[in-house]
Scaffold this active site. Structure first.
Site, PDB file in Angstrom:
ATOM      1  N   SER A   1       0.816  -1.203   0.000  1.00  0.00           N
ATOM      2  CA  SER A   1       0.000   0.000   0.000  1.00  0.00           C
ATOM      3  C   SER A   1       0.861   1.269   0.000  1.00  0.00           C
ATOM      4  O   SER A   1       1.694   1.424  -0.871  1.00  0.00           O
ATOM      5  CB  SER A   1      -0.938  -0.065   1.199  1.00  0.00           C
ATOM      6  OG  SER A   1      -2.059   0.715   0.940  1.00  0.00           O
TER       7      SER A   1
ATOM      8  N   HIS B   1      -7.595  -5.715   0.120  1.00  0.00           N
ATOM      9  CA  HIS B   1      -6.340  -4.976   0.288  1.00  0.00           C
ATOM     10  C   HIS B   1      -5.581  -5.547   1.483  1.00  0.00           C
ATOM     11  O   HIS B   1      -6.003  -5.372   2.627  1.00  0.00           O
ATOM     12  CB  HIS B   1      -6.755  -3.524   0.553  1.00  0.00           C
ATOM     13  CG  HIS B   1      -5.646  -2.542   0.561  1.00  0.00           C
ATOM     14  ND1 HIS B   1      -4.940  -2.201  -0.570  1.00  0.00           N
ATOM     15  CD2 HIS B   1      -5.118  -1.799   1.571  1.00  0.00           C
ATOM     16  CE1 HIS B   1      -4.045  -1.280  -0.264  1.00  0.00           C
ATOM     17  NE2 HIS B   1      -4.132  -1.025   1.033  1.00  0.00           N
TER      18      HIS B   1
ATOM     19  N   TRP C   1     -10.219   0.297  -4.899  1.00  0.00           N
ATOM     20  CA  TRP C   1      -9.651   1.617  -4.575  1.00  0.00           C
ATOM     21  C   TRP C   1      -8.265   1.778  -5.219  1.00  0.00           C
ATOM     22  O   TRP C   1      -7.882   2.848  -5.646  1.00  0.00           O
ATOM     23  CB  TRP C   1      -9.580   1.732  -3.049  1.00  0.00           C
ATOM     24  CG  TRP C   1      -9.228   3.082  -2.508  1.00  0.00           C
ATOM     25  CD1 TRP C   1      -8.175   3.378  -1.691  1.00  0.00           C
ATOM     26  CD2 TRP C   1      -9.936   4.317  -2.693  1.00  0.00           C
ATOM     27  NE1 TRP C   1      -8.180   4.706  -1.364  1.00  0.00           N
ATOM     28  CE2 TRP C   1      -9.248   5.307  -1.962  1.00  0.00           C
ATOM     29  CE3 TRP C   1     -11.086   4.683  -3.415  1.00  0.00           C
ATOM     30  CZ2 TRP C   1      -9.671   6.642  -1.929  1.00  0.00           C
ATOM     31  CZ3 TRP C   1     -11.494   6.024  -3.380  1.00  0.00           C
ATOM     32  CH2 TRP C   1     -10.796   6.972  -2.644  1.00  0.00           C
TER      33      TRP C   1
HETATM   34  C1  GTR Z   1      -5.448   4.497   1.739  1.00  0.00           C
HETATM   35  C2  GTR Z   1      -4.898   5.326   0.620  1.00  0.00           C
HETATM   36  C3  GTR Z   1      -4.208   4.429  -0.348  1.00  0.00           C
HETATM   37  C4  GTR Z   1      -3.277   3.443   0.332  1.00  0.00           C
HETATM   38  C5  GTR Z   1      -3.776   2.976   1.685  1.00  0.00           C
HETATM   39  C6  GTR Z   1      -2.750   2.354   2.629  1.00  0.00           C
HETATM   40  O1  GTR Z   1      -6.245   5.188   2.586  1.00  0.00           O
HETATM   41  O2  GTR Z   1      -5.961   6.013   0.022  1.00  0.00           O
HETATM   42  O3  GTR Z   1      -3.544   5.192  -1.328  1.00  0.00           O
HETATM   43  O4  GTR Z   1      -2.012   3.950   0.434  1.00  0.00           O
HETATM   44  O5  GTR Z   1      -4.349   3.981   2.404  1.00  0.00           O
HETATM   45  O6  GTR Z   1      -1.586   2.714   2.645  1.00  0.00           O
HETATM   46  O7  GTR Z   1      -3.162   1.512   3.403  1.00  0.00           O
END
Ligand code: GTR
Length: 429
Positions: free
Chosen positions: A264, A405, A355
């Site tokens: 992420s 995610h 996302w």
């Molecule tokens: C989210 C963000 C993403 C991603 C994520 C993370 O809120 O919008 O771009 O980086 O966090 O790092 O878990």
């Protein structure tokens, strides 16, 4: 309130709700046509056709854009640095590994900052081993349940699950992220594994760059980075390079085979670290999404305005000018991946992680392939996004797995298969 009034109010509420969500697209059929910048067209309009032109002309142009307009310039000045082995256990993991903690202290005049490296090295190794390096989200104590590992003393996010209310990590966080760190399996496969806490380098909140590593580089009178200087992602990437400096001094590690990985936001930092520091032998970006592996010009999932608003400290100030203006960016994320060429890159997506735009993550790996091919390496061995659980591996690798995610054992299996292919049975394409 009369009936007509309440109907009207309900209408306004629904409209607001629809508009709020309409700003992000999650429907493939609604992706608007976009023009992807050509990795080979130089700013003067001429075509880059040779390897030499890539290194001398085109790569510097792309690099300069990402450093001045996106992540911000990383200072090149060397700080004073000291390494202290703060703990060592030659019998970790029931004798299968040596565990070390190294406190790295950076100094500039009266200012200093510490970063802790936690590492496991397979005891079965007969020579220096390749190493997986990645940052963690909650402190080194979170990657494995072991009461002898030091708990980070850096700022951490408050977290009700662990009763953290004062931004300090506690005993309850030991092993909290262990499912994302299959340390035993990594050791069994003959790799060393190391981690650092990203909050050691720059705590992940917008404080105007008063804490973290940036102030150690301020010139007299400077109070924040200039518009083209690094944000938090730049600081995290810098920390990864400083950990690599340490590995170069550690005889148990093959510093020419250090793989940098991240999930992420930390996947964005891993890509940027790999783009800047050619000593990283391989880069793995897990579900890195917007401003990681995903194309920005594809209107799907998170966009630049949203990321800049939610995380104003991640990128350099110059990057704000692309809010709501993806079309004006002269580059796209396939060119960030191309900056890593010809070194191996592995990108992952998760099916439910809309996302992060899984298809956009695939497409940037695909288009980066042209540059790999110019440099005589194979890009992705496919032209279409593969179905779930069917990894594809050239010198660029990619998979999409079921689920959300996250970082799972499945992801790690593929990272290690890819690393095996690249490091031990180098296939010539
Ligand atoms: C989210 C963000 C993403 C991603 C994520 C993370 O809120 O919008 O771009 O980086 O966090 O790092 O878990």
């Amino acid at each position: 309130m009369n009936f007509t009034k309440s109907i009207f109010l309900l209408f306004l509420l629904t409209l607001n709700f629809t508009l709020a969500f309409a700003q992000w697209n999650f429907d493939e059929s609604q992706v608007k046509p976009y023009i992807l910048p050509d990795a080979f067209t130089l700013a003067n309009g001429k075509k880059n056709t040779t390897e030499n032109e890539w290194w001398k002309l085109r790569r510097p142009e792309i690099f300069s854009f990402f450093e001045n307009e996106v992540y911000g310039k990383t200072p090149t000045k060397r700080l004073g640095v000291s390494y202290k082995i703060s703990s060592i256990d030659k019998n970790a993991l029931e004798g299968r590994a040596t565990r070390k903690e190294i406190r790295v202290t950076f100094r500039n005049g009266k200012k200093s900052l510490a970063m802790d490296i936690l590492m496991y090295i397979p005891n079965a190794a007969i020579k220096a081993v390749p190493l997986f390096l990645g940052m963690n989200f909650d402190g080194n104590q979170c990657v494995i349940k072991d009461t002898t590992i030091s708990i980070t003393d850096s700022w951490v996010d408050n977290d009700k699950r662990f009763g953290i209310t004062d931004n300090r990590a506690n005993e309850k966080t030991r092993g909290s992220q262990k499912r994302r760190w299959p340390i035993e399996k990594i050791i069994e496969r003959g790799y060393a594994v190391a981690t650092i806490y990203y909050g050691d380098l720059d705590p992940d909140f917008d404080d105007g760059f008063q804490n973290g590593i940036q102030p150690l580089f301020y010139k007299n009178g400077q109070t924040k980075p200039a518009p083209n200087e690094w944000g938090a992602i730049g600081a995290w990437a810098w920390g990864l390079s400083r950990a690599l400096d340490y590995f170069e001094t550690d005889k148990q590690i093959d510093a020419k085979k250090v793989l940098v990985h991240g999930h992420s936001r930390l996947g964005k930092a891993a890509l940027w670290a790999g783009a800047q520091d050619e000593r990283f032998a391989m880069v793995i970006s897990n579900n890195s999404g917007c401003m990681g592996a995903a194309l920005s010009k594809r209107n799907f999932g998170e966009d630049i305005k949203t990321i800049n608003k939610a995380f104003p400290h991640w990128f350099c100030a110059n990057f704000k000018k692309y809010n709501d203006n993806e079309a004006s960016i002269p580059f796209d994320q396939h060119e960030l991946i191309a900056l890593i060429a010809p070194r191996p890159v592995y990108v992952t997506s998760a099916q439910d992680d809309l996302w992060a735009d899984p298809k956009g993550e695939f497409l940037s790996t695909f288009f980066a392939g042209e540059v790999y091919e110019l440099l005589r390496e194979k890009g992705l061995p496919v032209t279409e996004q593969p179905p779930i659980h069917q990894p594809v591996m050239g010198t660029i690798g990619y998979h999409i797995r079921a689920g959300k995610h996250d970082v799972t054992d499945y992801d790690w299996e593929q990272y290690m298969n890819f690393a095996d292919t690249c490091f031990y049975k180098k296939i010539k394409f």
